[in-house]
Scaffold this motif. Structure first.
Motif, short mmCIF file in Angstrom:
data_model
loop_
_atom_site.label_atom_id
_atom_site.label_comp_id
_atom_site.label_asym_id
_atom_site.label_seq_id
_atom_site.Cartn_x
_atom_site.Cartn_y
_atom_site.Cartn_z
N PRO A 225 40.43 54.69 -12.02
CA PRO A 225 40.19 53.26 -12.11
C PRO A 225 40.85 52.55 -10.94
O PRO A 225 41.90 52.97 -10.44
CB PRO A 225 40.82 52.86 -13.44
CG PRO A 225 41.85 53.91 -13.70
CD PRO A 225 41.37 55.16 -13.04
N LEU A 226 40.24 51.48 -10.47
CA LEU A 226 40.79 50.64 -9.41
C LEU A 226 40.91 49.23 -9.97
O LEU A 226 39.92 48.65 -10.40
CB LEU A 226 39.88 50.66 -8.18
CG LEU A 226 40.44 49.96 -6.96
CD1 LEU A 226 39.94 50.65 -5.71
CD2 LEU A 226 40.10 48.50 -6.92
N VAL A 227 42.12 48.71 -9.98
CA VAL A 227 42.38 47.38 -10.53
C VAL A 227 42.58 46.42 -9.37
O VAL A 227 43.47 46.63 -8.53
CB VAL A 227 43.63 47.40 -11.43
CG1 VAL A 227 43.95 46.01 -11.96
CG2 VAL A 227 43.44 48.39 -12.59
N THR A 228 41.75 45.38 -9.30
CA THR A 228 41.90 44.35 -8.28
C THR A 228 42.89 43.32 -8.79
O THR A 228 42.67 42.71 -9.84
CB THR A 228 40.54 43.69 -7.96
OG1 THR A 228 39.64 44.72 -7.53
CG2 THR A 228 40.68 42.66 -6.88
N THR A 229 43.99 43.15 -8.05
CA THR A 229 45.07 42.28 -8.50
C THR A 229 45.88 41.77 -7.32
O THR A 229 46.00 42.46 -6.30
CB THR A 229 46.01 43.03 -9.48
OG1 THR A 229 47.09 42.18 -9.85
CG2 THR A 229 46.57 44.30 -8.88
#
Length: 149
Positions: free
Chosen positions: A17-21
């Motif tokens: 998963p890649l979390v944009t933050t």
């Protein structure tokens, strides 16, 4: 195990998963300090973390700043809703006590759930809910109404 057909995804080498933050560095530090992950790759706007499992595989996760230079359409900045990352451990009660002692806020206190998990939850700095679980005996008869046939 079935062989992939020409109409499926080619050889898969990894998935995460890649979390944009906006909290890339804080999320990195949380996963490294509290969960034992290691930095695999890091740039000013992106970090890929990984941790080996006792089963011989690895669990990986990435965090990316919303203003990164390679931004394709999406993903939008993560809102903290609609995603749970489950981390299965050998002793959920011990892990909750360890994280609580380290000052990590517990979002859902440890419970023995009737379906057969001991679990608790914390949030990382991006808002991602980490569901930390240990497999356990379910309550007698819990699964009976859900079993097919």
């Amino acid at each position: 195990m079935p062989t992939p057909s020409p109409t499926t995804l080619s050889q898969l080498t990894s998935a995460y998963p890649l979390v944009t933050t906006a909290s890339v560095q804080a999320s990195r530090d949380f996963f490294v300090q509290h969960l034992g992950f290691e930095v695999v790759f890091e740039a000013s706007w992106f970090v890929l973390l990984s941790r080996a499992s006792t089963e011989g595989g690895a669990t990986s996760i990435a965090f990316m700043a919303p203003d990164h230079p390679s931004r394709p359409p999406g993903p939008e900045v993560f809102s903290g809703q609609g995603l749970l990352l489950t981390l299965q451990v050998d002793d959920a009660r011990r892990e909750e006590a360890r994280l609580r002692a380290a000052g990590v806020e517990i979002a859902y206190a440890v419970q023995h759930e009737p379906w057969g998990q001991v679990r608790f939850q914390v949030r990382d700095p991006s808002g991602l809910v980490l569901d930390i679980v240990e497999q356990a005996e379910p309550a007698e008869g819990f699964w009976d109404p859900y079993m097919a046939g």
